[in-house]
Design a protein around this motif. Structure first.
Motif, PDB file in Angstrom:
ATOM      1  N   THR A 150       0.830  -1.201   0.000  1.00  0.00           N
ATOM      2  CA  THR A 150       0.000   0.000   0.000  1.00  0.00           C
ATOM      3  C   THR A 150       0.864   1.251   0.000  1.00  0.00           C
ATOM      4  OG1 THR A 150      -1.680   1.248   1.231  1.00  0.00           O
ATOM      5  CG2 THR A 150      -0.218  -0.139   2.530  1.00  0.00           C
ATOM      6  N   ASN A 151       0.489   2.218  -0.803  1.00  0.00           N
ATOM      7  CA  ASN A 151       1.138   3.524  -0.752  1.00  0.00           C
ATOM      8  C   ASN A 151       0.588   4.298   0.434  1.00  0.00           C
ATOM      9  OD1 ASN A 151       2.538   2.893  -3.080  1.00  0.00           O
ATOM     10  ND2 ASN A 151       1.349   4.243  -4.417  1.00  0.00           N
ATOM     11  N   LEU A 171       3.786  -4.258   3.149  1.00  0.00           N
ATOM     12  CA  LEU A 171       4.743  -3.239   2.727  1.00  0.00           C
ATOM     13  C   LEU A 171       4.010  -1.912   2.541  1.00  0.00           C
ATOM     14  CD1 LEU A 171       6.023  -6.057   1.880  1.00  0.00           C
ATOM     15  CD2 LEU A 171       7.341  -4.744   0.211  1.00  0.00           C
ATOM     16  N   VAL A 172       4.421  -0.906   3.305  1.00  0.00           N
ATOM     17  CA  VAL A 172       3.859   0.436   3.199  1.00  0.00           C
ATOM     18  C   VAL A 172       4.926   1.334   2.582  1.00  0.00           C
ATOM     19  CG1 VAL A 172       2.747   2.328   4.432  1.00  0.00           C
ATOM     20  CG2 VAL A 172       2.497  -0.015   5.284  1.00  0.00           C
ATOM     21  N   SER A 173       4.562   2.054   1.547  1.00  0.00           N
ATOM     22  CA  SER A 173       5.563   2.797   0.778  1.00  0.00           C
ATOM     23  C   SER A 173       6.371   3.759   1.640  1.00  0.00           C
ATOM     24  CB  SER A 173       4.891   3.559  -0.372  1.00  0.00           C
ATOM     25  OG  SER A 173       4.033   4.571   0.118  1.00  0.00           O
ATOM     26  N   GLY A 228      10.437   3.192   1.249  1.00  0.00           N
ATOM     27  CA  GLY A 228      11.201   4.074   0.378  1.00  0.00           C
ATOM     28  C   GLY A 228      10.933   3.821  -1.092  1.00  0.00           C
ATOM     29  N   LEU A 229       9.901   3.078  -1.378  1.00  0.00           N
ATOM     30  CA  LEU A 229       9.434   2.767  -2.737  1.00  0.00           C
ATOM     31  C   LEU A 229       7.928   2.830  -2.727  1.00  0.00           C
ATOM     32  CD1 LEU A 229      11.456  -0.506  -3.458  1.00  0.00           C
ATOM     33  CD2 LEU A 229      11.823   1.674  -4.627  1.00  0.00           C
ATOM     34  N   LYS A 230       7.339   3.151  -3.861  1.00  0.00           N
ATOM     35  CA  LYS A 230       5.887   3.116  -3.921  1.00  0.00           C
ATOM     36  C   LYS A 230       5.428   2.597  -5.275  1.00  0.00           C
ATOM     37  CE  LYS A 230       5.100   7.949  -5.287  1.00  0.00           C
ATOM     38  NZ  LYS A 230       4.386   9.190  -4.913  1.00  0.00           N
ATOM     39  N   LYS A 231       4.228   2.044  -5.286  1.00  0.00           N
ATOM     40  CA  LYS A 231       3.616   1.627  -6.538  1.00  0.00           C
ATOM     41  C   LYS A 231       3.455   2.851  -7.433  1.00  0.00           C
ATOM     42  CE  LYS A 231       0.059   0.177  -4.316  1.00  0.00           C
ATOM     43  NZ  LYS A 231      -1.304  -0.297  -4.037  1.00  0.00           N
TER      44      LYS A 231
END
Length: 223
Positions: A115-116, A139-141, A145-148
């Motif tokens: 999720t972002n 995983l939370v953006s 340090g990354l996002k969809k």
């Protein structure tokens, strides 16, 4: 053989539109001594417009709201902190969320989430729905340090789940961040229908979360 199903959160598991409506309605009542001079419909409608379905962070939303609606006696930082503290108390799941997760787990499907958003804020909302223990990886953006739609966040999740992309399905509501991005990562995609978009090129399309275990069973039956 499908071994893992990964999910987006907002708009997929969380009915964010309804959650936002609930929150802003309650915020108006809670902070009425500062915003009561504004008609409730104007306050709530303008917040929802500025929020842009979560794609504008609330610091910007509240700064504009304070200026536009001439809110005095309380600053935008206070309103933002109220949002951070209270939104989790207004979270609404989509129908059949727990039934769907239980059925996937009974069928030995490993579950993940990407999720972002801001780390603790998103985790508080996930916990508010009581679903965090169903997932082997979340995983939370903001923490990653990354996002969809970055393909690397999908690869990171698959590594944590110890599965490969062609053993995995991703479920989300956003055509680019969820559907196309997961396909680019080599996964099958399920689009959770959203009225904002039409003709999304997903492998499967569902209206209801309860449809997902059926799709997974059928995929595994014919493999």
């Amino acid at each position: 053989m499908i071994k893992a199903v990964l999910f987006d959160f907002d708009g997929t598991l969380l009915n964010r539109d309804q959650s936002v409506m609930n929150f802003i309605d309650m915020q108006y009542d809670r902070l009425n001594k500062w915003v009561g001079h504004i008609p409730k419909k104007i306050y709530t409608t303008r917040f929802i417009e500025l929020d842009s379905r979560g794609y504008v962070w609330k610091d910007k939303v509240y700064q504009q709201l304070v200026n536009e609606l001439n809110i005095t006696g309380v600053n935008w930082e206070y309103l933002l902190q109220d949002y951070i503290n209270e939104f989790k108390n207004n979270c609404v799941p989509f129908p059949n969320l727990l039934i769907m997760l239980e059925e996937l787990k009974r069928n030995n499907i490993v579950l993940g989430m990407i999720t972002n958003g801001y780390g603790q804020f998103q985790m508080d909302n996930i916990k508010a729905l009581g679903i965090e223990d169903y997932f082997e990886a979340i995983l939370v953006s903001g923490w990653e340090g990354l996002k969809k739609p970055d393909i690397q966040i999908f690869k990171r999740a698959l590594n944590q789940l110890n599965v490969v992309s062609n053993q995995s399905v991703f479920v989300g509501d956003h055509p680019e961040n969820d559907v196309k991005a997961s396909q680019n990562a080599g996964m099958k995609s399920i689009w959770k229908k959203d009225v904002q978009w039409d003709n999304v090129d997903a492998d499967f399309i569902v209206d209801d979360l309860a449809e997902i275990p059926i799709i997974i069973k059928n995929l595994n039956k014919f493999n």
